[in-house]
Design a protein around this motif. Structure first.
Motif, PDB file in Angstrom:
ATOM      1  N   UNK A  84      37.009 -49.179  81.299  1.00  0.00           N
ATOM      2  CA  UNK A  84      38.051 -48.205  81.633  1.00  0.00           C
ATOM      3  C   UNK A  84      37.492 -47.321  82.740  1.00  0.00           C
ATOM      4  N   UNK A  85      38.103 -47.379  83.920  1.00  0.00           N
ATOM      5  CA  UNK A  85      37.574 -46.641  85.069  1.00  0.00           C
ATOM      6  C   UNK A  85      38.648 -46.516  86.134  1.00  0.00           C
ATOM      7  N   UNK A  86      38.613 -45.460  86.942  1.00  0.00           N
ATOM      8  CA  UNK A  86      39.560 -45.323  88.046  1.00  0.00           C
ATOM      9  C   UNK A  86      39.190 -46.253  89.197  1.00  0.00           C
ATOM     10  N   UNK A  87      40.120 -46.423  90.115  1.00  0.00           N
ATOM     11  CA  UNK A  87      39.925 -47.366  91.209  1.00  0.00           C
ATOM     12  C   UNK A  87      38.811 -46.950  92.170  1.00  0.00           C
ATOM     13  N   UNK A  88      38.440 -45.683  92.193  1.00  0.00           N
ATOM     14  CA  UNK A  88      37.373 -45.269  93.116  1.00  0.00           C
ATOM     15  C   UNK A  88      36.047 -45.963  92.820  1.00  0.00           C
TER      16      UNK A  88
ATOM     17  N   UNK B 273      30.852 -47.125  92.702  1.00  0.00           N
ATOM     18  CA  UNK B 273      29.900 -47.803  91.813  1.00  0.00           C
ATOM     19  C   UNK B 273      29.787 -49.295  92.119  1.00  0.00           C
ATOM     20  N   UNK B 274      30.392 -49.716  93.227  1.00  0.00           N
ATOM     21  CA  UNK B 274      30.287 -51.106  93.721  1.00  0.00           C
ATOM     22  C   UNK B 274      30.864 -52.131  92.745  1.00  0.00           C
ATOM     23  N   UNK B 275      31.867 -51.745  91.965  1.00  0.00           N
ATOM     24  CA  UNK B 275      32.445 -52.678  91.000  1.00  0.00           C
ATOM     25  C   UNK B 275      33.166 -53.840  91.674  1.00  0.00           C
ATOM     26  N   UNK B 276      33.575 -53.659  92.934  1.00  0.00           N
ATOM     27  CA  UNK B 276      34.240 -54.759  93.643  1.00  0.00           C
ATOM     28  C   UNK B 276      33.325 -55.974  93.795  1.00  0.00           C
ATOM     29  N   UNK B 277      32.027 -55.771  93.651  1.00  0.00           N
ATOM     30  CA  UNK B 277      31.068 -56.880  93.770  1.00  0.00           C
ATOM     31  C   UNK B 277      31.004 -57.734  92.502  1.00  0.00           C
ATOM     32  N   UNK B 278      31.411 -57.152  91.361  1.00  0.00           N
ATOM     33  CA  UNK B 278      31.225 -57.862  90.090  1.00  0.00           C
ATOM     34  C   UNK B 278      32.515 -57.996  89.280  1.00  0.00           C
ATOM     35  N   UNK B 279      33.619 -57.445  89.764  1.00  0.00           N
ATOM     36  CA  UNK B 279      34.880 -57.494  89.017  1.00  0.00           C
ATOM     37  C   UNK B 279      35.992 -58.009  89.923  1.00  0.00           C
ATOM     38  N   UNK B 280      36.856 -58.833  89.344  1.00  0.00           N
ATOM     39  CA  UNK B 280      37.906 -59.437  90.149  1.00  0.00           C
ATOM     40  C   UNK B 280      39.309 -58.965  89.846  1.00  0.00           C
ATOM     41  N   UNK B 281      39.463 -58.061  88.848  1.00  0.00           N
ATOM     42  CA  UNK B 281      40.815 -57.688  88.427  1.00  0.00           C
ATOM     43  C   UNK B 281      40.906 -56.203  88.076  1.00  0.00           C
ATOM     44  N   UNK B 282      42.106 -55.651  88.297  1.00  0.00           N
ATOM     45  CA  UNK B 282      42.379 -54.262  87.920  1.00  0.00           C
ATOM     46  C   UNK B 282      43.760 -54.192  87.294  1.00  0.00           C
TER      47      UNK B 282
ATOM     48  N   UNK C  43      38.549 -52.558  97.076  1.00  0.00           N
ATOM     49  CA  UNK C  43      38.980 -53.621  96.173  1.00  0.00           C
ATOM     50  C   UNK C  43      39.839 -54.644  96.901  1.00  0.00           C
ATOM     51  N   UNK C  44      40.770 -54.182  97.725  1.00  0.00           N
ATOM     52  CA  UNK C  44      41.625 -55.102  98.477  1.00  0.00           C
ATOM     53  C   UNK C  44      40.796 -55.970  99.411  1.00  0.00           C
ATOM     54  N   UNK C  45      39.816 -55.353 100.048  1.00  0.00           N
ATOM     55  CA  UNK C  45      38.950 -56.106 100.963  1.00  0.00           C
ATOM     56  C   UNK C  45      38.202 -57.210 100.235  1.00  0.00           C
ATOM     57  N   UNK C  46      37.850 -56.961  98.979  1.00  0.00           N
ATOM     58  CA  UNK C  46      37.111 -57.936  98.179  1.00  0.00           C
ATOM     59  C   UNK C  46      38.023 -58.800  97.307  1.00  0.00           C
ATOM     60  N   UNK C  47      39.319 -58.799  97.621  1.00  0.00           N
ATOM     61  CA  UNK C  47      40.303 -59.663  96.949  1.00  0.00           C
ATOM     62  C   UNK C  47      40.403 -59.428  95.446  1.00  0.00           C
ATOM     63  N   UNK C  48      40.235 -58.176  95.025  1.00  0.00           N
ATOM     64  CA  UNK C  48      40.469 -57.836  93.628  1.00  0.00           C
ATOM     65  C   UNK C  48      41.978 -57.921  93.377  1.00  0.00           C
ATOM     66  N   UNK C  49      42.372 -58.605  92.293  1.00  0.00           N
ATOM     67  CA  UNK C  49      43.785 -58.765  91.968  1.00  0.00           C
ATOM     68  C   UNK C  49      44.270 -57.586  91.120  1.00  0.00           C
ATOM     69  N   UNK C  50      45.416 -57.020  91.497  1.00  0.00           N
ATOM     70  CA  UNK C  50      45.987 -55.875  90.797  1.00  0.00           C
ATOM     71  C   UNK C  50      47.220 -56.311  89.994  1.00  0.00           C
TER      72      UNK C  50
END
Length: 343
Positions: free
Chosen positions: A205-209, A214-223, A280-287
């Motif tokens: 559970x975390x905000x999009x920032x 915290x570099x979560x875009x490197x290890x997570x693919x979904x929001x 997140x968008x740059x790293x193709x995280x799916x929303x």
């Protein structure tokens, strides 16, 4: 070791060079680096104080935990380790029972401004909060943007998809997630990146920032854009004796600075979310976005558990239920707060 560190800090403060005549230097301490969004807000406040006082007040910052610790900052401020500091009473293990629990009363307060307003309603109705803050003059209350759910490999389309997922969450949400079939855990936020990368947990559970900060875009693919309520709390404070020792004019400047500090914090957290979402968008995280029905279901469970937690404070001799009722009465509509309102 904490006692030794406290003594050393006091000695260093005593050895500081005297300020020029007519200038009062106040030390400010934070566990964050100068580049952190919270610290940028702190610097906005510092500039205001120095300009508003005509140079009579100077703020000397100490960053990155060099002076105050994260878990003992309230006690250290009371002992004069620093004049002013960042505090996190919602994470203190003892002595702030109501401040911790009230952070779960905020359904309907979606913006930092409404969260701060709701905190003040709760504090006005609950003398226990002032008791838990004894020795401290609050200089800023902090709200924030609403968190969602960051997951590594599984896209979440409904609350039913949470079943079986191991999710890091703050204490007030553990029971909520458990009732939804998830496997909630609590761990320091600094350990979450590694836990996500290793598959120890499935989400947080975390905000999009956090995708950037915290570099979560490197290890997570979904929001999953579920609006998880979050609370406000006193986040910047000053040693009361030090505050009272200032001149009336200088105290007035610090009082005026409260609104400046709170506005700067709100601006910085919103800017950080924008940057995190872009990362997140740059790293193709799916929303994906929670349906209105799932959002309502989540908030109903959240409020049920909040009331239960409030009642549980009676074992400490604290009327948490009165604070809970004051909070719910104050929420007069979506993101609208009015102290003393009746439901």
């Amino acid at each position: 070791m904490r006692i030794v560190a406290l003594i050393l800090a006091l000695l260093l403060a005593a050895c500081a060079r005297p300020a020029p005549q007519g200038v009062t230097v106040l030390t400010y301490a934070s566990p964050y680096s100068p580049s952190h969004p919270f610290s940028k807000a702190d610097q906005t406040w510092m500039k205001f104080v120095e300009a508003r006082s005509g140079g009579r007040l100077k703020i000397k910052p100490s960053w990155s935990g060099a002076l105050l610790s994260s878990d003992m900052s309230m006690e250290e401020l009371r002992h004069g380790v620093a004049d002013i500091g960042l505090i996190t009473p919602i994470y203190v293990r003892g002595g702030t029972h109501l401040i911790r629990i009230q952070s779960g009363f905020y359904s309907g307060a979606d913006s930092p401004e409404s969260q701060v307003a709701l905190y003040r309603c709760i504090a006005a109705a609950s003398p226990q909060i002032a008791h838990e803050l004894h020795g401290l003059k609050v200089l800023a209350v902090q709200g924030g943007t609403l968190p969602g759910l960051v997951t590594t490999t599984r896209a979440i389309h409904s609350l039913d998809d949470l079943k079986g997922l191991r999710i890091r969450a703050p204490t007030e949400l553990l029971a909520v997630l458990d009732s939804l079939g998830a496997d909630p855990v609590n761990m320091p936020m600094g350990e979450v990146y590694s836990a996500l990368a290793k598959g120890v947990i499935d989400g947080v559970i975390a905000p999009a920032d956090t995708f950037k900060s915290l570099h979560f875009a490197e290890v997570a693919g979904h929001y999953y854009d579920l609006a998880v309520p979050r609370g406000a709390y006193p986040a910047r404070a000053m040693n009361t004796a030090r505050f009272n020792a200032l001149s009336a004019d200088d105290r007035k400047v610090l009082e005026e600075g409260v609104a400046v500090w709170e506005a700067a914090l709100a601006d910085e957290v919103r800017a950080a979310v924008d940057k995190g979402t872009a990362e997140a968008r740059t790293n193709n995280v799916a929303f994906t976005t929670a349906s209105p029905a799932d959002q309502a279901r989540f908030e109903a469970i959240y409020l049920r558990d909040s009331e239960r937690n409030a009642r549980g404070l009676s074992r400490f001799g604290i009327d948490g239920l009165a604070a809970f009722k004051a909070a719910r009465s104050a929420v007069t509509g979506k993101d609208r707060i009015s102290c003393g309102s009746q439901t």
